[in-house]
Design a protein around this motif. Structure first.
Motif, PDB file in Angstrom:
ATOM      1  N   ASN A  83       0.857  -1.188   0.000  1.00 47.69           N
ATOM      2  CA  ASN A  83       0.000   0.000   0.000  1.00 47.69           C
ATOM      3  C   ASN A  83       0.892   1.237   0.000  1.00 47.69           C
ATOM      4  OD1 ASN A  83      -1.877   1.984   0.327  1.00 47.69           O
ATOM      5  ND2 ASN A  83      -2.719   1.188   2.241  1.00 47.69           N
ATOM      6  N   ALA A  84       1.018   1.855  -1.174  1.00 48.24           N
ATOM      7  CA  ALA A  84       1.938   2.981  -1.322  1.00 48.24           C
ATOM      8  C   ALA A  84       1.315   4.278  -0.808  1.00 48.24           C
ATOM      9  CB  ALA A  84       2.320   3.112  -2.790  1.00 48.24           C
ATOM     10  N   GLY A  85       0.933   4.264   0.452  1.00 48.89           N
ATOM     11  CA  GLY A  85       0.460   5.481   1.087  1.00 48.89           C
ATOM     12  C   GLY A  85      -0.979   5.852   0.799  1.00 48.89           C
ATOM     13  N   ARG A  86      -1.706   5.025   0.061  1.00 53.44           N
ATOM     14  CA  ARG A  86      -3.087   5.382  -0.228  1.00 53.44           C
ATOM     15  C   ARG A  86      -4.036   4.498   0.568  1.00 53.44           C
ATOM     16  NH1 ARG A  86      -6.336   2.216  -2.896  1.00 53.44           N
ATOM     17  NH2 ARG A  86      -5.533   0.411  -4.010  1.00 53.44           N
ATOM     18  N   GLU A  87      -5.230   5.034   0.826  1.00 54.21           N
ATOM     19  CA  GLU A  87      -6.242   4.234   1.513  1.00 54.21           C
ATOM     20  C   GLU A  87      -6.756   3.145   0.579  1.00 54.21           C
ATOM     21  OE1 GLU A  87      -8.594   6.806   4.765  1.00 54.21           O
ATOM     22  OE2 GLU A  87      -8.983   7.414   2.696  1.00 54.21           O
ATOM     23  N   GLN A  88      -6.974   1.974   1.139  1.00 52.13           N
ATOM     24  CA  GLN A  88      -7.543   0.888   0.359  1.00 52.13           C
ATOM     25  C   GLN A  88      -9.070   0.966   0.441  1.00 52.13           C
ATOM     26  OE1 GLN A  88      -5.753  -2.782   1.542  1.00 52.13           O
ATOM     27  NE2 GLN A  88      -3.763  -2.229   0.708  1.00 52.13           N
ATOM     28  N   ILE A  89      -9.719   0.583  -0.644  1.00 49.12           N
ATOM     29  CA  ILE A  89     -11.162   0.763  -0.758  1.00 49.12           C
ATOM     30  C   ILE A  89     -11.895  -0.551  -0.497  1.00 49.12           C
ATOM     31  CG2 ILE A  89     -13.063   1.395  -2.296  1.00 49.12           C
ATOM     32  CD1 ILE A  89     -11.057   3.180  -3.795  1.00 49.12           C
ATOM     33  N   LEU A  90     -12.746  -0.517   0.519  1.00 48.10           N
ATOM     34  CA  LEU A  90     -13.673  -1.611   0.778  1.00 48.10           C
ATOM     35  C   LEU A  90     -14.962  -1.291   0.035  1.00 48.10           C
ATOM     36  CD1 LEU A  90     -13.208  -1.961   4.650  1.00 48.10           C
ATOM     37  CD2 LEU A  90     -11.925  -3.121   2.832  1.00 48.10           C
ATOM     38  N   LEU A  91     -15.515  -2.261  -0.673  1.00 51.88           N
ATOM     39  CA  LEU A  91     -16.689  -2.008  -1.507  1.00 51.88           C
ATOM     40  C   LEU A  91     -17.866  -2.875  -1.087  1.00 51.88           C
ATOM     41  CD1 LEU A  91     -17.966  -0.661  -4.062  1.00 51.88           C
ATOM     42  CD2 LEU A  91     -17.072  -2.611  -5.374  1.00 51.88           C
ATOM     43  N   TYR A  92     -19.051  -2.246  -1.019  1.00 52.59           N
ATOM     44  CA  TYR A  92     -20.314  -2.974  -0.865  1.00 52.59           C
ATOM     45  C   TYR A  92     -21.253  -2.508  -1.966  1.00 52.59           C
ATOM     46  CZ  TYR A  92     -25.019  -4.184   0.553  1.00 52.59           C
ATOM     47  OH  TYR A  92     -26.311  -4.669   0.550  1.00 52.59           O
ATOM     48  N   VAL A  93     -21.915  -3.450  -2.641  1.00 56.49           N
ATOM     49  CA  VAL A  93     -22.903  -3.121  -3.664  1.00 56.49           C
ATOM     50  C   VAL A  93     -24.172  -3.907  -3.359  1.00 56.49           C
ATOM     51  CG1 VAL A  93     -23.478  -3.157  -6.118  1.00 56.49           C
ATOM     52  CG2 VAL A  93     -21.102  -2.770  -5.411  1.00 56.49           C
ATOM     53  N   GLY A  94     -25.288  -3.217  -3.179  1.00 54.72           N
ATOM     54  CA  GLY A  94     -26.547  -3.910  -2.911  1.00 54.72           C
ATOM     55  C   GLY A  94     -27.538  -3.019  -2.193  1.00 54.72           C
ATOM     56  N   ARG A  95     -28.702  -3.576  -1.916  1.00 51.49           N
ATOM     57  CA  ARG A  95     -29.713  -2.827  -1.177  1.00 51.49           C
ATOM     58  C   ARG A  95     -29.259  -2.603   0.259  1.00 51.49           C
ATOM     59  NH1 ARG A  95     -34.499  -1.376  -2.289  1.00 51.49           N
ATOM     60  NH2 ARG A  95     -35.407  -1.854  -0.258  1.00 51.49           N
ATOM     61  N   LEU A  96     -29.732  -1.507   0.839  1.00 54.35           N
ATOM     62  CA  LEU A  96     -29.384  -1.176   2.219  1.00 54.35           C
ATOM     63  C   LEU A  96     -30.511  -1.649   3.140  1.00 54.35           C
ATOM     64  CD1 LEU A  96     -27.818   2.360   1.669  1.00 54.35           C
ATOM     65  CD2 LEU A  96     -26.733   0.102   1.624  1.00 54.35           C
ATOM     66  N   GLU A  97     -30.368  -2.880   3.561  1.00 53.54           N
ATOM     67  CA  GLU A  97     -31.291  -3.525   4.492  1.00 53.54           C
ATOM     68  C   GLU A  97     -30.466  -4.052   5.645  1.00 53.54           C
ATOM     69  OE1 GLU A  97     -34.694  -4.214   3.926  1.00 53.54           O
ATOM     70  OE2 GLU A  97     -34.996  -4.259   1.754  1.00 53.54           O
ATOM     71  N   GLU A  98     -31.075  -4.163   6.813  1.00 51.82           N
ATOM     72  CA  GLU A  98     -30.319  -4.604   7.994  1.00 51.82           C
ATOM     73  C   GLU A  98     -29.720  -5.989   7.798  1.00 51.82           C
ATOM     74  OE1 GLU A  98     -30.767  -4.842  12.877  1.00 51.82           O
ATOM     75  OE2 GLU A  98     -32.536  -4.472  11.620  1.00 51.82           O
ATOM     76  N   TYR A  99     -30.453  -6.907   7.153  1.00 48.51           N
ATOM     77  CA  TYR A  99     -29.959  -8.272   6.994  1.00 48.51           C
ATOM     78  C   TYR A  99     -28.741  -8.366   6.074  1.00 48.51           C
ATOM     79  CZ  TYR A  99     -31.945  -9.023   2.295  1.00 48.51           C
ATOM     80  OH  TYR A  99     -32.216  -8.963   0.949  1.00 48.51           O
TER      81      TYR A  99
ATOM     82  N   ILE B 231     -20.022   2.540  -0.358  1.00 47.76           N
ATOM     83  CA  ILE B 231     -21.315   1.861  -0.349  1.00 47.76           C
ATOM     84  C   ILE B 231     -22.097   2.291  -1.577  1.00 47.76           C
ATOM     85  CG2 ILE B 231     -23.513   1.598   0.862  1.00 47.76           C
ATOM     86  CD1 ILE B 231     -21.983   2.132   3.486  1.00 47.76           C
ATOM     87  N   ILE B 232     -22.500   1.326  -2.404  1.00 53.62           N
ATOM     88  CA  ILE B 232     -23.284   1.614  -3.604  1.00 53.62           C
ATOM     89  C   ILE B 232     -24.641   0.932  -3.463  1.00 53.62           C
ATOM     90  CG2 ILE B 232     -23.421   1.422  -6.112  1.00 53.62           C
ATOM     91  CD1 ILE B 232     -20.387   1.282  -6.187  1.00 53.62           C
ATOM     92  N   GLY B 233     -25.671   1.733  -3.333  1.00 50.90           N
ATOM     93  CA  GLY B 233     -27.012   1.171  -3.187  1.00 50.90           C
ATOM     94  C   GLY B 233     -27.904   2.090  -2.381  1.00 50.90           C
ATOM     95  N   LYS B 234     -29.149   1.698  -2.266  1.00 55.83           N
ATOM     96  CA  LYS B 234     -30.107   2.461  -1.474  1.00 55.83           C
ATOM     97  C   LYS B 234     -31.104   1.501  -0.848  1.00 55.83           C
ATOM     98  CE  LYS B 234     -32.693   3.519  -5.724  1.00 55.83           C
ATOM     99  NZ  LYS B 234     -33.170   4.608  -6.603  1.00 55.83           N
TER     100      LYS B 234
END
Length: 362
Positions: A191-207, A227-230
């Motif tokens: 990691n050359a000094g940059r933040e690494q990106i955690l990705l989530y794609v989907g509906r935003l539901e508790e489950y 976070i990609i979704g609604k």
């Protein structure tokens, strides 16, 4: 063939069932079939009829408390007035499939349940128990039951005793989209000094388990979450990020074009899907095709992606401590190779061809 696809929601709405129906319907049209998608619109804001990529879409107003069940008896009336060679209903968890099952009259009836066994909230789970009576009727009237994973197939055979009717045809992805996907030069191990990106794609539901990723961020220096979704859980997730002091490290995106979504896949370092209830997991398959290491929750069909290298699993119940440990573990793994994941992921063209064969099967 004249084919009716029955589903609770359809494009421009997004979700696993919506994607499945859209992808197979458009390919069936290209194969020379006449396809109608009969669906609902609880908002009343979408067009009642339109043609999308050759598919005729018919929408009826529905009653959908808590964005569930999509009660639209007009579907039954419409189907009774029209003749089809195939009626293919989707989603056990909503009434359109039930109305489709009641309307059959000499037509082959195919059912793809996308079955989770439980509702997605306490309220929906409470309704789920009496709804099972309707579900039994759907299964009893189906000529064929298409399951999208081995996990779902076993659940259905256990709960509804229909093993003689079930066949596994998984969901798919558009593999060609990922063949030439440009990925930035980066490494999980350097990691050359940059933040690494955690990705989530989907509906935003508790489950779906996004809250566990947010809760782990205070312990994860050098990471940010995209976070990609609604969905209905968004406000609570935003408040959680703010209360934990990590709101500046969480990016919220929605309504992206397909091109924009693919760019976000290409830019991500690790994909997480910590859902407790999934019949398949299209976004996990897409992330793997994009060569992103994945972390998933065990206990549903997501576990079928776990291979210990490209995708690792977290035991239930999921917690922020387990998420943190899994992220440390996956950083030690070698970079994913497409040659190692193709055998586990099917293209939508093959999925559609297999479903077409199921329609023709006597």
């Amino acid at each position: 063939m004249k084919i009716a696809q029955i589903c609770p929601r359809y494009s421009p709405d997004i979700g696993g069932v919506e994607t499945h129906v859209k992808e197979i319907s458009e390919r069936l049209v290209k194969a020379g079939h006449d396809v109608e998608v009969i669906t609902t619109d609880p908002t009343g804001k979408l067009r009642k009829q339109e043609i999308i990529n050759g598919v005729r879409v018919i929408r009826f107003r529905s009653f959908a408390p808590g964005n569930a069940y999509y009660f639209a008896p007009q579907i039954y009336t419409y189907l009774k007035k029209h003749d089809y060679d195939i009626v293919h209903a989707h989603s056990y968890h909503a009434f359109p499939a039930f109305f489709a099952s009641l309307s059959r009259h000499g037509t082959k009836f195919v059912f793809t349940p996308h079955y989770h066994r439980h509702g997605h909230t306490a309220f929906r789970d409470l309704l789920h128990k009496p709804y099972r009576l309707f579900g039994k009727i759907i299964f009893s009237r189906a000529d064929s039951v298409i399951c999208v994973s081995e996990y779902e197939k076993k659940l259905i055979e256990s709960d509804f005793k229909v093993a003689a009717k079930t066949v596994k045809i998984p969901n798919g992805i558009n593999l060609k989209e990922f063949e030439d996907l440009r990925k930035p030069e980066k490494s999980l191990n350097r990691n050359a000094g940059r933040e690494q990106i955690l990705l989530y794609v989907g509906r935003l539901e508790e489950y779906k388990g996004v809250q566990y990723i947010i809760q782990s961020l205070p312990e994860l220096q050098g990471f940010r979450l995209r976070i990609i979704g609604k969905g209905p859980y968004e406000a609570e997730l935003r408040n959680m990020a703010k209360s934990l002091g990590v709101e500046a490290r969480v990016e919220w995106l929605k309504d992206l074009s397909r091109k924009e979504l693919l760019e976000r896949y290409a830019d991500a370092d690790i994909f997480l899907m910590l859902s407790s209830r999934e019949a398949y997991g299209i976004t996990v398959a897409e992330a793997l095709a994009a060569e992103i290491p994945c972390i998933v929750a065990k206990g549903s069909a997501l576990e079928e992606f776990v291979d210990g290298r490209n995708c690792i699993g977290i035991e239930s119940p999921v917690s922020k401590e387990k998420v943190t440990a899994a992220l440390k573990e996956i950083k030690k793994k070698e970079r994913i190779k497409k040659s190692g994941i193709d055998k586990n992921i099917m293209d939508w063209n093959e999925v559609s061809a297999r479903i077409e064969k199921q329609y023709l099967k006597q």
